[in-house]
Write an enzyme that holds these catalytic residues in place. Structure first.
Site, PDB file in Angstrom:
ATOM      1  N   GLU A  18       9.882 -12.234   1.458  1.00  0.00           N
ATOM      2  CA  GLU A  18       9.151 -13.451   1.134  1.00  0.00           C
ATOM      3  C   GLU A  18       7.901 -13.629   2.000  1.00  0.00           C
ATOM      4  OE1 GLU A  18      13.442 -14.166  -0.116  1.00  0.00           O
ATOM      5  OE2 GLU A  18      12.402 -13.203   1.568  1.00  0.00           O
ATOM      6  N   LYS A 124       2.246   1.942  18.343  1.00  0.00           N
ATOM      7  CA  LYS A 124       3.685   1.773  18.148  1.00  0.00           C
ATOM      8  C   LYS A 124       4.326   1.013  19.314  1.00  0.00           C
ATOM      9  CE  LYS A 124       3.681   4.129  14.312  1.00  0.00           C
ATOM     10  NZ  LYS A 124       4.315   5.435  14.144  1.00  0.00           N
ATOM     11  N   ILE A 440      -6.605  11.538   3.564  1.00  0.00           N
ATOM     12  CA  ILE A 440      -5.331  11.878   4.191  1.00  0.00           C
ATOM     13  C   ILE A 440      -4.255  12.190   3.152  1.00  0.00           C
ATOM     14  CG2 ILE A 440      -3.562  11.072   5.807  1.00  0.00           C
ATOM     15  CD1 ILE A 440      -6.362  11.738   6.978  1.00  0.00           C
ATOM     16  N   GLU A 493      -0.926  11.029  -5.025  1.00  0.00           N
ATOM     17  CA  GLU A 493       0.451  10.622  -4.735  1.00  0.00           C
ATOM     18  C   GLU A 493       0.912   9.402  -5.529  1.00  0.00           C
ATOM     19  OE1 GLU A 493       1.110  10.419  -0.503  1.00  0.00           O
ATOM     20  OE2 GLU A 493      -0.071  12.224  -0.133  1.00  0.00           O
ATOM     21  N   HIS A 703      -6.246   0.217   7.782  1.00  0.00           N
ATOM     22  CA  HIS A 703      -5.285  -0.864   7.940  1.00  0.00           C
ATOM     23  C   HIS A 703      -5.962  -2.230   8.021  1.00  0.00           C
ATOM     24  CE1 HIS A 703      -2.729   2.568   9.000  1.00  0.00           C
ATOM     25  NE2 HIS A 703      -1.746   1.804   8.569  1.00  0.00           N
ATOM     26  N   CYS A 735      -6.042   7.183   7.847  1.00  0.00           N
ATOM     27  CA  CYS A 735      -4.685   7.305   7.319  1.00  0.00           C
ATOM     28  C   CYS A 735      -4.770   7.289   5.795  1.00  0.00           C
ATOM     29  CB  CYS A 735      -3.824   6.152   7.857  1.00  0.00           C
ATOM     30  SG  CYS A 735      -2.037   6.448   7.760  1.00  0.00           S
TER      31      CYS A 735
END
Length: 767
Positions: A18, A124, A440, A493, A703, A735
């Site tokens: 949500e 990360k 990528i 892809e 991103h 990416c």
């Protein structure tokens, strides 16, 4: 003596994502800030109510975030870079999302004109697949308390009848994660501690008795500066009128144990899943006045616990002191509720526990300790039976897989020739220009693509019609890449749901969920496969899609695979054998696919290892053992091809400089990495290491929604040439592009191709 149950954090996204849908609706301008905040409030209330109903005694607040808890902390402390234009203590939601996602000159996601801004760096969170926004500090910066989120959410819970233990990222961990620009982040320690003291005082005034303060840095190799900072921090913060539960997780305290146990806090949480052997030492070091929180349930994996085994360990402790039973870490890292799953068969399902079930397990343990095992005899018997069934299941082990792995030879890990020889052979076959351009792998997964996949999954679109749809999407992508002038193409892809799930669904030994979503960053959620048994590849997985794409163009099309280490690290992995053993099984499966692609005529194969750095152990003494088997698995998957076949890999959003020898040992021909947000900083390490192969440093931050200009990309590549030879450099995004819209991707890639042309002209002029 009494046992109670605590949760250190609960999934933020909601049982059916949500939060993701509320955020994306807001970013697209289809809802207001008030509507977004209402949705967030509803998710918090539901989470508190559910945890309470399940038997949790200590409920967390401030574990919720609209994007990232580290970013929340940075904003709370006023650590807002000047480029975002917020005055001291004035950061609003637009500023918050600008830090998270960047902005374009025409759309800041909030309906107002805004300058084009880059987002904060992202990397990360320890050794997880969760991404956090890196705090930025500069010389002369003044930190100021900004907003009152943590206090507001505590009061929000209390008004609804939920007494909570607010969660606060520890000051030393925050400073350890921060990046200083011409300044040491720890120079800000006193300033940060002053603000933390004010925050804790506000929480105490609001009625909070306890605050959970997370210092996962305590499971790392601490330097003297960090130890002194921790000593100063808790000498000061424990005088602020609230009791502190110091939470450590993701590993054992080890050499930091005596130090941590001596800090003047009221409680200490330890991770007994990652580091079960530390319990006896903790008991010896911890004064009886210190409330111990025992992380006995795995907060990072999905396996059901053997409750009787846990009870055997903690019953003697509970007989002598009050204890808190908890997950090893926040439940942020696991899906919400196993009851929502209809795809997993009953045999595998009985082995699993998601966030809801993990709290139920803790509640059973609490009753057993407080009321006796007889009070939960049925539940304990069910737990023991599930453990026994998993241990003896015929679905776990495959003798053929074991035989194949045992037959591996050293020669299977070695390319035929050195890179210099391979590069000449590849140049002759591929005929690429200087500064070759590529992407990528993935292209936008549009609403039409997602709808077609959903209709096919529901049985409303038959196989033939779905395949035709995918072929048309692939053909359009190939045509557009040719038109824009990319040098090495990809098929896009469109048939893939996720870079790990797609392969796992075609391999033996994996199970998959429908609603097993986990937050990766912001609104980005993933469904990690569940690796429960031995892995093999029944049939080729990608060859026909590559063959079709290559038939549409005379330019080379990359074969696109996910590497064994990334498949491992982005799955929930079986815990009944070493991770290394599972990784080698996956490596053999990927090796078979690589060889089939080459046999079909593919001359460039990308084997993504985006998660190789992520799996690095937290203690440096353990690094080399992991790196040795991780690199070995990659080489096993890649090294069977001939010299003229170009092996690519991709890695993103990680710090590589401390593992560059191992990256070099992977012996790839081309590596593409994320560098746009960090302004090519990562390349300094590659230059010092004298990395021999080709590198594609990312020039387009995918991103964030902003579209960079060609000149911006040229400037980035000029920076790259300060570190690397021009002949080493490729030009590519950071990416894959699946999460972006075509309206963003097309102008960005067009600018990227034009940037490469500019670089070629400059190189010719310089020659």
């Amino acid at each position: 003596m009494t046992a109670t149950v605590a949760t250190l954090g609960f999934p933020r996204i909601g049982p059916r994502r949500e939060l993701k849908f509320a955020l994306e609706k807001y970013w697209s301008g289809k809802s207001t800030e008030a509507e977004l905040q209402d949705a967030a409030s509803g998710l918090r209330t539901a989470a508190w109510a559910r945890q309470k109903a399940l038997g949790a005694d200590w409920l967390p607040s401030n574990d919720f975030s609209l994007y990232d808890h580290v970013l929340d902390t940075s904003v709370m402390l006023g650590a807002i870079p000047d480029r975002y234009g917020a005055g001291a203590g004035e950061a609003d939601l637009a500023t918050y999302f600008a830090m998270a996602r960047g902005t374009t000159a025409t759309d800041d996601g909030c309906g107002q004109a805004h300058a084009s801004l880059t987002a904060c760096e992202m990397t990360k969170w320890f050794d997880t697949n969760y991404h956090y926004m890196v705090p930025e500090l500069v010389a002369g910066q003044k930190l100021t308390l900004n907003g009152s989120k943590i206090v507001d959410e505590y009061r929000e819970a209390r008004a609804q009848g939920f007494e909570t233990r607010p969660v606060l990222l520890g000051p030393v961990t925050w400073l350890s994660l921060a990046k200083g620009r011409d300044v040491d982040p720890f120079d800000f320690l006193d300033e940060v501690l002053g603000l933390y003291s004010v925050i804790l005082g506000h929480l105490g005034h609001a009625g909070a008795e306890w605050v959970q303060i997370d210092e996962p840095v305590l499971v790392l190799d601490l330097d003297e500066r960090q130890r002194k900072a921790l000593t100063r921090a808790y000498a000061k913060l424990t005088r602020c009128g609230v009791k502190l539960m110091l939470a450590t997780y993701f590993g054992g305290l080890e050499d930091n144990l005596t130090f941590a146990a001596s800090l003047p806090v009221a409680g200490l949480h330890i991770d007994l899943v990652r580091a079960p052997d530390q319990l006896d030492r903790v008991l010896k070091a911890a004064p009886r006045s210190l409330l111990l929180s025992l992380g006995v349930i795995d907060g990072r994996n999905v396996w059901r616990s053997d409750l009787q085994r846990i009870l055997d360990r903690v019953e003697p402790i509970a007989a002598g002191r009050d204890i808190v039973l908890a997950p090893s870490c926040s439940l942020l890292h696991v899906p919400v509720d196993l009851a929502l799953e209809g795809r997993i068969d009953d045999e595998v399902k009985q082995w699993l526990a998601f966030a809801v079930q993990k709290i139920e397990e803790l509640a059973i343990l609490k009753r057993a300790l407080n009321e006796g095992r007889a009070s939960v005899a049925v539940e304990l018997a069910a737990s023991a039976q599930a453990a026994a069934n998993r241990l003896t299941s015929a679905r776990i082990h495959d003798a053929n897989v074991s035989t194949r792995v045992a037959a591996a030879t050293p020669a299977m890990r070695e390319r035929h020739s050195a890179y210099e020889t391979r590069a000449l052979a590849q140049a002759e076959v591929l005929g690429l220009p200087a500064f070759p351009t590529t992407t990528i792998g993935s292209f936008p997964q549009t609403a039409e693509v997602r709808h077609a996949r959903a209709e096919h999954n529901r049985g409303h679109l038959d196989d033939a019609a779905y395949q035709q749809f995918l072929r048309e999407e692939t053909a359009r992508a190939i045509r557009w890449q040719e038109e824009v002038g990319l040098d090495m193409l990809v098929h896009g892809e469109f048939e893939r749901n996720d870079m790990v799930q797609y392969f796992g669904e075609q391999l033996s030994g994996f199970a998959f969920t429908v609603n097993g979503w986990v937050q990766s960053y912001g609104s980005r959620c993933v469904r990690p496969p569940i690796l429960y048994g031995d892995v093999s590849r029944p049939d080729p997985m990608t060859v026909e899609w590559w063959r079709y794409a290559q038939s549409l163009t005379g330019k080379p099309v990359k074969g696109m695979l996910t590497g064994p280490v990334t498949i491992l690290n982005w799955s929930f992995v079986r815990d009944d054998q070493p991770r290394e053993a599972s990784c080698r099984q996956i490596a053999f499966a990927i090796r078979a696919e690589v060889l089939d692609l080459e046999a079909a005529g593919c001359k460039a194969i990308q084997i993504d290892e985006a998660a190789l750095r992520e799996g690095l152990p937290l203690r440096k003494r353990d690094w080399q053992q992991y790196l040795d088997w991780a690199v070995d698995c990659f080489r096993l998957s890649a090294a069977g091809v001939g010299d003229a076949t170009q092996i690519h890999t991709h890695m993103c959003y990680s710090e590589f400089n401390d593992i560059l020898p191992s990256i070099g040992a992977m012996d790839t021909d081309v590596i593409s990495i994320e560098t746009a947000r960090s302004q090519m900083e990562l390349l300094e390490g590659f230059a010092r290491y004298r990395y021999p192969s080709a590198i594609g440093p990312g020039v387009y931050d995918i991103h964030a929604p902003r579209v960079p200009s060609g000149e911006e990309m040229v400037q980035l590549m000029r920076l790259a040439q300060q570190h690397l030879r021009p002949e080493q450099l490729w030009v590519n995004p950071d990416c894959g592009l699946k999460t972006r819209r075509w309206e963003e991707v097309k102008p960005a890639i067009e600018a990227m191709v034009e940037a490469a042309r500019t670089l070629r002209v400059e190189a010719m002029a310089a020659a």
